[in-house]
Design an enzyme around this catalytic site. Structure first.
Site, PDB file in Angstrom:
ATOM      1  N   ASP A 134      39.053  44.011  34.148  1.00 11.98           N
ATOM      2  CA  ASP A 134      38.481  43.602  35.428  1.00 11.98           C
ATOM      3  C   ASP A 134      37.753  44.785  36.055  1.00 11.98           C
ATOM      4  O   ASP A 134      37.958  45.947  35.671  1.00 11.98           O
ATOM      5  CB  ASP A 134      39.583  43.152  36.398  1.00 11.98           C
ATOM      6  CG  ASP A 134      40.273  41.867  35.956  1.00 11.98           C
ATOM      7  OD1 ASP A 134      39.754  41.196  35.034  1.00 11.98           O
ATOM      8  OD2 ASP A 134      41.330  41.551  36.532  1.00 11.98           O
ATOM      9  N   ASP A 136      38.007  46.576  39.270  1.00 10.34           N
ATOM     10  CA  ASP A 136      38.836  46.753  40.463  1.00 10.34           C
ATOM     11  C   ASP A 136      38.099  47.650  41.443  1.00 10.34           C
ATOM     12  O   ASP A 136      37.660  48.756  41.069  1.00 10.34           O
ATOM     13  CB  ASP A 136      40.179  47.390  40.094  1.00 10.34           C
ATOM     14  CG  ASP A 136      40.993  46.510  39.151  1.00 10.34           C
ATOM     15  OD1 ASP A 136      41.030  45.291  39.379  1.00 10.34           O
ATOM     16  OD2 ASP A 136      41.578  47.044  38.201  1.00 10.34           O
TER      17      ASP A 136
END
Length: 210
Positions: A134, A136
């Site tokens: 991901d 972040d």
């Protein structure tokens, strides 16, 4: 004493001196990790005089090592906002997502940048990002902003090649941008003592509990 004031999620390059590093468990393992990559991340904890609460991660997300670093051992500070401009040649979805978001969030006055594996790799040069990682992000927001603005920020990331996970830090604690944007009423605010549901995310005392 170093003049900087460390904030949660800042990455610190450290001098490896055992007398200035204390770990709460598995100290030998933690020092081995630091020998390979001498970086720690500032964590949220009650401060101690001249000692910074820090942590590092092992080979997996489940391997966490919490400890304390004396300020005299800090060799460099990498805050998230400084990392978004770091260039990398690695063609991975999360890095491409960061490049696209910089263009889409152009003009946004709030301080922001990558944390997690993306921030770590950009700061250290150590490959920590995978094709499934991901993106972040951390936004520093000392002043309130509306839920409508939060939705605008999230919608800018709707078509990015990596999943966006955004945390917002205020003077009172931190919260998830998506939760604030789309959830009516109280939102979970992460503080030193844990998470509490509050209706005013910028209230230092977090007394406005729903």
């Amino acid at each position: 004493m170093n003049p900087f004031v460390p904030r949660p999620h800042d990455l610190l390059k450290v001098a490896l001196r055992r007398e200035t590093l204390q770990f709460e468990q598995d100290e030998a393992i933690a020092f081995d990790l630091l020998l390979a990559t001498p970086f720690v991340v500032v964590r949220r904890a009650c401060p101690r005089r001249d000692w910074i609460p820090v942590g590092l991660r092992g080979s997996s997300r489940s391997e966490r090592y919490g400890g304390w670093l004396h300020r005299d051992s800090v060799l460099g500070v990498y805050d998230p906002s400084s990392l978004k401009a770091v260039q990398t040649r690695r063609a991975l979805p999360s890095f491409e997502a960061l490049r696209l978001l910089q263009r889409r969030w152009t003009g946004m006055e709030l301080e922001w940048g990558p944390v997690g594996s993306v921030g770590f790799e950009l700061a250290t040069g150590v490959e920590a990002v995978s094709p499934e990682s991901d993106l972040d992000l951390l936004i520093q927001a000392p002043q309130p902003f509306s839920r409508a603005f939060a939705r605008e920020l999230i919608e800018c990331g709707a078509t990015l090649p990596a999943t966006l996970d955004v945390q917002v830090t205020t003077n009172a604690g931190s919260f998830a941008l998506a939760e604030y944007a789309y959830q009516q009423g109280a939102v979970a605010l992460r503080q030193l003592g844990g998470s509490v549901l509050v209706s005013d995310l910028w209230c230092d005392s977090a007394a406005s509990v729903a």
